[in-house]
Design an enzyme around this catalytic site. Structure first.
Site, PDB file in Angstrom:
ATOM      1  N   ASN A  11       0.879  -1.177   0.000  1.00  0.00           N
ATOM      2  CA  ASN A  11       0.000   0.000   0.000  1.00  0.00           C
ATOM      3  C   ASN A  11       0.911   1.220   0.000  1.00  0.00           C
ATOM      4  OD1 ASN A  11      -1.764   2.067   0.467  1.00  0.00           O
ATOM      5  ND2 ASN A  11      -2.395   1.389   2.509  1.00  0.00           N
ATOM      6  N   TRP A  12       1.000   1.859  -1.147  1.00  0.00           N
ATOM      7  CA  TRP A  12       1.907   3.002  -1.269  1.00  0.00           C
ATOM      8  C   TRP A  12       1.368   4.255  -0.572  1.00  0.00           C
ATOM      9  CZ3 TRP A  12       3.719   3.097  -7.135  1.00  0.00           C
ATOM     10  CH2 TRP A  12       4.576   2.008  -7.351  1.00  0.00           C
ATOM     11  N   LYS A  13       0.103   4.241  -0.200  1.00  0.00           N
ATOM     12  CA  LYS A  13      -0.529   5.427   0.392  1.00  0.00           C
ATOM     13  C   LYS A  13      -0.297   6.629  -0.549  1.00  0.00           C
ATOM     14  CE  LYS A  13      -0.197   3.243   4.825  1.00  0.00           C
ATOM     15  NZ  LYS A  13      -0.084   3.324   6.267  1.00  0.00           N
ATOM     16  N   HIS A  97      -9.611   1.366   4.965  1.00  0.00           N
ATOM     17  CA  HIS A  97      -8.330   1.539   5.662  1.00  0.00           C
ATOM     18  C   HIS A  97      -8.546   2.479   6.857  1.00  0.00           C
ATOM     19  CE1 HIS A  97      -4.192   2.554   6.553  1.00  0.00           C
ATOM     20  NE2 HIS A  97      -3.845   1.487   5.868  1.00  0.00           N
ATOM     21  N   GLU A  99      -6.860   4.829   7.944  1.00  0.00           N
ATOM     22  CA  GLU A  99      -6.604   6.245   7.651  1.00  0.00           C
ATOM     23  C   GLU A  99      -7.827   6.892   7.018  1.00  0.00           C
ATOM     24  OE1 GLU A  99      -2.898   5.543   5.590  1.00  0.00           O
ATOM     25  OE2 GLU A  99      -2.020   4.991   7.524  1.00  0.00           O
ATOM     26  N   GLU A 169      -5.338  -4.824  10.538  1.00  0.00           N
ATOM     27  CA  GLU A 169      -4.321  -3.799  10.743  1.00  0.00           C
ATOM     28  C   GLU A 169      -4.592  -3.074  12.053  1.00  0.00           C
ATOM     29  OE1 GLU A 169      -2.433  -2.692   6.670  1.00  0.00           O
ATOM     30  OE2 GLU A 169      -3.952  -1.224   7.184  1.00  0.00           O
ATOM     31  N   GLY A 175       2.705   2.277  10.810  1.00  0.00           N
ATOM     32  CA  GLY A 175       3.676   3.363  10.647  1.00  0.00           C
ATOM     33  C   GLY A 175       4.411   3.714  11.934  1.00  0.00           C
ATOM     34  N   SER A 214       3.540  -2.157  10.270  1.00  0.00           N
ATOM     35  CA  SER A 214       4.987  -2.258  10.456  1.00  0.00           C
ATOM     36  C   SER A 214       5.554  -3.616  10.055  1.00  0.00           C
ATOM     37  CB  SER A 214       5.381  -1.901  11.902  1.00  0.00           C
ATOM     38  OG  SER A 214       4.983  -0.575  12.189  1.00  0.00           O
ATOM     39  N   GLY A 235       2.887  -1.167   4.218  1.00  0.00           N
ATOM     40  CA  GLY A 235       2.937   0.260   3.882  1.00  0.00           C
ATOM     41  C   GLY A 235       4.359   0.686   3.581  1.00  0.00           C
ATOM     42  N   GLY A 236       5.014   1.306   4.559  1.00  0.00           N
ATOM     43  CA  GLY A 236       6.349   1.891   4.385  1.00  0.00           C
ATOM     44  C   GLY A 236       7.350   0.973   3.688  1.00  0.00           C
TER      45      GLY A 236
HETATM   46  P1  13P Z   1       3.088   0.396   7.625  1.00  0.00           P
HETATM   47  O1  13P Z   1       3.554  -0.901   7.024  1.00  0.00           O
HETATM   48  O2  13P Z   1       3.843   1.587   7.141  1.00  0.00           O
HETATM   49  O3  13P Z   1       3.012   0.304   9.131  1.00  0.00           O
HETATM   50  O4  13P Z   1       1.577   0.618   7.110  1.00  0.00           O
HETATM   51  C1  13P Z   1       0.671  -0.396   7.235  1.00  0.00           C
HETATM   52  C2  13P Z   1      -0.550  -0.052   6.461  1.00  0.00           C
HETATM   53  O5  13P Z   1      -1.305   0.821   6.814  1.00  0.00           O
HETATM   54  C3  13P Z   1      -0.806  -0.813   5.220  1.00  0.00           C
HETATM   55  O6  13P Z   1      -2.086  -0.569   4.731  1.00  0.00           O
END
Ligand code: 13P
Length: 254
Positions: A11-13, A97, A99, A169, A175, A214, A235-236
């Site tokens: 997930n590149w956000k 998600h 967010e 999640e 993050g 993470s 994510g990251g």
């Molecule tokens: P991180 O891997 O950066 O913690 O993000 C997780 C996430 O929200 C994937 O959708």
């Protein structure tokens, strides 16, 4: 029991322009182009999808979006429809998600409409669920997640349910560098499968459940070793093609 095919999704956000996406695709394909044991998915920003479609055509990498509208089409300024996502070769879409739930005030009712619409259109929703730190500390994590599942998947037939992917999640792990322990994550994913069985026992057996929060190349193998964790939503650690390819390699080692 069914053997479920692993899914490793990035997930590149809100990162990467289309130019950056193009360089990523070239470097990434060089490393994962031969992977056949898992579905690899890149969930990119809307504006990067077209270039990824061109670069990843006929490759093993699937494309996903990070959100979509519940409407088929119409006067919905700023929204993107399922058909528009399919037009740029998406087969997956992340929905609900945390967010979007927290920052954009998406409710379970809105998310349920999106899940239904994605399935009607033939897209595979990756439905995200998870508790925040306060809820975990209060011992409410499982109840929170069960309620999200119940509301977000309401009214689906068992056949439709079989196309859903769940991503657990925990919000406190996103993050933050604080991964849930593989034991805690594994227990919650087992609880999720148990809750899904109430809606559809056959579906519960085939639905892939991913862990997100993470996830890194160093901890993916432990997470994947849990019987009810079928993959990861990253994510990251998905933003660098070399690092993400290494993470995928580790995920498939066991
Ligand atoms: P991180 O891997 O950066 O913690 O993000 C997780 C996430 O929200 C994937 O959708």
């Amino acid at each position: 029991m069914t053997t479920r095919r692993p899914i490793i999704a990035g997930n590149w956000k809100m990162y990467k322009t289309s130019g950056e996406a193009k360089s990523y695709a070239l470097a990434f394909l060089e490393r994962v182009g031969g992977v056949t044991e898992a579905d690899i998915v890149l969930c990119a920003p809307f504006t990067a999808l077209n270039v990824l479609k061109e670069e990843l055509e006929e490759s093993v990498v699937h494309l996903g979006a990070q959100n979509m509208s519940w409407a088929v089409e119409g006067a919905y300024t700023g929204e993107v429809s399922a058909a528009m996502l399919q037009d740029v070769a998406c087969t997956y879409v992340i929905l609900g998600h945390s967010e979007r739930r927290e920052l954009m005030h998406e409710t379970d009712e809105m998310i349920a409409k999106k899940v239904k619409r994605a399935l009607e259109a033939g897209l595979r929703p990756i439905l995200c669920v998870g508790e925040n730190l306060k809820q975990r500390e209060a011992g409410e994590a499982q109840v929170i997640v069960q309620n999200q599942l119940k509301k977000d998947l309401a009214g689906l037939t068992e056949d439709a349910l079989k196309k859903v992917v769940i991503a657990y999640e925990p919000i406190w792990a996103i993050g933050t560098g604080k991964t849930a322990s593989s034991q805690d994550a594994g227990e919650m994913c087992t609880a999720i499968r148990f809750a899904l069985a109430a809606a559809g026992p056959e579906a519960a057996d085939v639905i892939p459940i991913l862990y997100g929060g993470s996830v890194k190349a160093e901890n993916i193998a432990d997470l994947m070793a849990r019987p009810d964790i079928d993959g990861a939503l990253v994510g990251g650690a998905s933003l660098d093609p070399v690092g993400f390819a290494a993470l995928i390699e580790n995920a498939l080692k066991h």
